[in-house]
Design a protein around this motif. Structure first.
Motif, PDB file in Angstrom:
ATOM      1  N   ALA A 101      58.691  41.655  45.544  1.00 28.01           N
ATOM      2  CA  ALA A 101      59.317  40.671  44.903  1.00 28.01           C
ATOM      3  C   ALA A 101      58.619  39.765  43.722  1.00 28.01           C
ATOM      4  O   ALA A 101      59.463  38.838  43.355  1.00 28.01           O
ATOM      5  N   CYS A 102      57.119  39.503  43.555  1.00 27.46           N
ATOM      6  CA  CYS A 102      56.856  38.579  43.167  1.00 27.46           C
ATOM      7  C   CYS A 102      56.616  38.355  41.578  1.00 27.46           C
ATOM      8  O   CYS A 102      56.124  39.691  41.493  1.00 27.46           O
ATOM      9  N   THR A 103      57.407  37.218  41.286  1.00 29.57           N
ATOM     10  CA  THR A 103      56.843  37.882  39.804  1.00 29.57           C
ATOM     11  C   THR A 103      56.795  36.386  38.959  1.00 29.57           C
ATOM     12  O   THR A 103      56.351  35.540  37.948  1.00 29.57           O
ATOM     13  N   ARG A 104      54.921  35.481  39.502  1.00 27.52           N
ATOM     14  CA  ARG A 104      54.577  34.997  39.084  1.00 27.52           C
ATOM     15  C   ARG A 104      53.888  34.865  38.318  1.00 27.52           C
ATOM     16  O   ARG A 104      52.862  33.934  37.177  1.00 27.52           O
ATOM     17  N   CYS A 105      53.227  37.041  37.488  1.00 29.13           N
ATOM     18  CA  CYS A 105      52.490  36.401  37.066  1.00 29.13           C
ATOM     19  C   CYS A 105      53.087  37.994  35.776  1.00 29.13           C
ATOM     20  O   CYS A 105      53.046  39.104  35.994  1.00 29.13           O
ATOM     21  N   PRO A 106      54.380  37.333  34.888  1.00 29.32           N
ATOM     22  CA  PRO A 106      54.958  37.058  34.155  1.00 29.32           C
ATOM     23  C   PRO A 106      54.641  38.634  33.187  1.00 29.32           C
ATOM     24  O   PRO A 106      55.101  39.835  32.894  1.00 29.32           O
ATOM     25  N   HIS A 107      53.323  38.465  32.829  1.00 32.86           N
ATOM     26  CA  HIS A 107      52.522  39.887  32.041  1.00 32.86           C
ATOM     27  C   HIS A 107      52.192  41.044  32.959  1.00 32.86           C
ATOM     28  O   HIS A 107      51.928  41.766  32.800  1.00 32.86           O
ATOM     29  N   LEU A 108      51.916  40.515  34.030  1.00 32.18           N
ATOM     30  CA  LEU A 108      51.394  41.893  34.917  1.00 32.18           C
ATOM     31  C   LEU A 108      52.473  42.673  35.415  1.00 32.18           C
ATOM     32  O   LEU A 108      53.552  43.629  35.752  1.00 32.18           O
ATOM     33  N   VAL A 109      53.842  41.425  35.668  1.00 28.47           N
ATOM     34  CA  VAL A 109      55.034  42.204  36.666  1.00 28.47           C
ATOM     35  C   VAL A 109      55.057  43.408  35.122  1.00 28.47           C
ATOM     36  O   VAL A 109      55.811  44.386  35.692  1.00 28.47           O
ATOM     37  N   ALA A 111      53.850  45.164  33.390  1.00 33.06           N
ATOM     38  CA  ALA A 111      52.877  46.227  33.477  1.00 33.06           C
ATOM     39  C   ALA A 111      53.131  47.490  34.804  1.00 33.06           C
ATOM     40  O   ALA A 111      52.231  48.052  34.208  1.00 33.06           O
ATOM     41  N   ARG A 112      53.277  46.529  35.860  1.00 37.45           N
ATOM     42  CA  ARG A 112      53.304  46.595  36.916  1.00 37.45           C
ATOM     43  C   ARG A 112      53.861  48.295  37.091  1.00 37.45           C
ATOM     44  O   ARG A 112      55.037  47.990  36.670  1.00 37.45           O
ATOM     45  N   THR A 113      53.118  49.070  38.486  1.00 41.71           N
ATOM     46  CA  THR A 113      54.414  50.096  39.158  1.00 41.71           C
ATOM     47  C   THR A 113      55.232  49.443  40.421  1.00 41.71           C
ATOM     48  O   THR A 113      56.226  49.871  40.692  1.00 41.71           O
ATOM     49  N   ILE A 171      41.925  40.933  46.114  1.00 33.33           N
ATOM     50  CA  ILE A 171      42.319  39.639  45.695  1.00 33.33           C
ATOM     51  C   ILE A 171      43.946  39.694  45.036  1.00 33.33           C
ATOM     52  O   ILE A 171      45.064  38.796  44.883  1.00 33.33           O
ATOM     53  N   LEU A 172      43.957  40.394  44.151  1.00 37.60           N
ATOM     54  CA  LEU A 172      45.083  40.424  43.358  1.00 37.60           C
ATOM     55  C   LEU A 172      46.120  41.300  43.096  1.00 37.60           C
ATOM     56  O   LEU A 172      45.852  42.983  43.932  1.00 37.60           O
ATOM     57  N   LYS A 173      47.549  41.259  43.603  1.00 36.81           N
ATOM     58  CA  LYS A 173      48.599  42.454  44.288  1.00 36.81           C
ATOM     59  C   LYS A 173      49.160  43.085  42.926  1.00 36.81           C
ATOM     60  O   LYS A 173      49.028  44.659  43.860  1.00 36.81           O
ATOM     61  N   CYS A 174      48.706  42.942  41.702  1.00 31.66           N
ATOM     62  CA  CYS A 174      49.239  43.782  40.727  1.00 31.66           C
ATOM     63  C   CYS A 174      47.853  44.043  39.402  1.00 31.66           C
ATOM     64  O   CYS A 174      46.773  43.472  39.564  1.00 31.66           O
ATOM     65  N   ARG A 175      48.311  45.261  39.217  1.00 28.50           N
ATOM     66  CA  ARG A 175      47.240  45.912  38.611  1.00 28.50           C
ATOM     67  C   ARG A 175      47.154  45.244  37.285  1.00 28.50           C
ATOM     68  O   ARG A 175      47.343  44.766  36.160  1.00 28.50           O
ATOM     69  N   ALA A 194      44.146  32.345  40.813  1.00 29.36           N
ATOM     70  CA  ALA A 194      44.028  31.325  41.232  1.00 29.36           C
ATOM     71  C   ALA A 194      45.737  32.014  41.885  1.00 29.36           C
ATOM     72  O   ALA A 194      46.326  30.867  43.257  1.00 29.36           O
ATOM     73  N   THR A 195      46.239  32.491  41.658  1.00 30.00           N
ATOM     74  CA  THR A 195      47.602  32.529  41.866  1.00 30.00           C
ATOM     75  C   THR A 195      48.063  33.587  42.785  1.00 30.00           C
ATOM     76  O   THR A 195      49.122  33.140  42.956  1.00 30.00           O
ATOM     77  N   CYS A 196      47.915  34.168  42.795  1.00 30.89           N
ATOM     78  CA  CYS A 196      47.949  35.513  43.764  1.00 30.89           C
ATOM     79  C   CYS A 196      46.827  35.322  44.997  1.00 30.89           C
ATOM     80  O   CYS A 196      47.879  35.801  46.571  1.00 30.89           O
ATOM     81  N   ILE A 197      46.026  34.735  45.155  1.00 32.25           N
ATOM     82  CA  ILE A 197      44.876  34.277  46.208  1.00 32.25           C
ATOM     83  C   ILE A 197      45.977  34.328  47.605  1.00 32.25           C
ATOM     84  O   ILE A 197      45.736  34.232  49.097  1.00 32.25           O
TER      85      ILE A 197
HETATM   86  S1  SF4 Z   1      49.413  39.834  40.705  1.00 32.81           S
HETATM   87 FE1  SF4 Z   1      50.000  38.502  42.286  1.00 32.81          FE
HETATM   88  S2  SF4 Z   1      51.282  36.394  42.036  1.00 32.81           S
HETATM   89 FE2  SF4 Z   1      50.469  37.797  40.411  1.00 32.81          FE
HETATM   90  S3  SF4 Z   1      52.786  38.869  40.072  1.00 32.81           S
HETATM   91 FE3  SF4 Z   1      51.724  40.357  41.192  1.00 32.81          FE
HETATM   92  S4  SF4 Z   1      51.419  39.482  43.642  1.00 32.81           S
HETATM   93 FE4  SF4 Z   1      52.824  37.665  42.079  1.00 32.81          FE
END
Ligand code: SF4
Length: 292
Positions: A101-109, A111-113, A171-175, A194-197
């Protein structure tokens, strides 16, 4: 059934339902965990009943016909592994739900599937850490399923283990997004890492592996903060919060560079890992990728 046990059970069921919804039909379970799950749930016990006297030793005829009340013991003492296993599974499930449910990186949110949390045995001795999901991983929601992932699976098999025995995470959970591009990957930025670690730190704290293998320079940078070249670091033991960490090349590098010497380098790193874990190593395994 106690409230705590019910909460753990519900969290586990929720996690399994989530896996089922994503099409996962099989999960690795250790025999000890299966035995633990076969135990009845613990009951709430009055303190005085928990102080039952020990059974008298010797002739069974001297044992009273009425059983001595004892505290229910669904778990072997002293470490209460079934409860600990259930708590660990529930904690990992809760962490997974937070990451998904993480939305800490809006630009990745945008773009991600999928959020690619991690996969494998949460009691694994061996943890592989990569960089970030690629296109295949983003689509399937599982790390290392593309070409590099298939090579990693072969490398794991060569050690005598399987993907189900180990845990694999990034290290990173989103592409990392690639605006304007239809293909290709990019390295995560330091800010993204640093945000995702913290998610990976929590995963490692729960799994408590005996050895971590960092696949590629980004994994080393994310875990250790070291930016020295992977060609310098690989093959040399490092330490992540007291856990031995072996840096080696990312499988994607081996796909780009097919030299036998580089395959041997990675294999020698894995041989060190196998020795550290006291895994059996045959003569044939020792000689993989050696020139004849
Ligand atoms: S990369 Fe990690 S911190 Fe960023 S939105 Fe995805 S799960 Fe959240």
């Amino acid at each position: 059934m106690s409230d705590g046990y019910r909460q753990l059970l519900e969290a586990t069921i929720q996690h399994l339902e989530g896996l089922k919804a994503r099409g996962i039909r099989h999960i690795p379970v250790e025999p000890t965990t299966l035995r633990a799950l076969a135990q009845p749930p613990p009951k709430t016990v009055a303190p005085q009943k928990a102080m039952a006297p020990p059974k008298p030793p010797g002739n069974p005829a001297t044992v009273p016909a009425t059983p001595v009340p004892t505290a229910p013991s669904p778990v072997p003492s002293p470490t209460h592994p079934p409860q600990a296993a259930a708590e660990k599974a529930a904690a990992m499930a809760a962490l997974r739900e937070r990451a998904l449910a993480c939305t800490r990186c809006p630009h990745l949110v945008t773009a991600r599937t999928n959020v690619v949390f991690g996969v494998g045995n949460i009691n694994a001795q061996l943890l592989f850490v990569g960089e970030a999901p690629g296109a295949d991983e983003d689509q399937q929601g599982e790390p290392f399923v593309g070409a590099a992932g298939q090579l990693l699976t072969k490398i794991i098999s060569a050690t005598g283990l399987s993907r189900a025995d180990v845990y694999i995470a990034n290290i990173l959970k989103c592409r990392p997004d690639t605006p304007g591009q239809t293909a290709g990957n990019r390295k995560p930025t330091p800010a993204e890492m640093a945000t995702c670690i913290p998610y990976l730190h929590e995963q490692i704290d729960l799994i408590r592996p005996q050895v971590i293998v960092a696949l590629g320079a980004t994994a080393v940078e994310g875990l250790l903060g070291k930016t020295a070249g992977i060609s310098k670091l690989r093959g040399h033991w490092q330490t992540y919060r007291g856990t031995p960490l072996m840096p080696t090349y990312h499988p994607a590098y081996l796909l780009r560079n097919q030299a036998m010497s580089e395959k041997r380098n990675v294999w020698e790193d894995l041989l060190q890992v196998m020795e550290k874990l006291a895994l059996p190593i045959s003569e044939k395994q020792r000689n993989y990728f050696l020139k004849v």
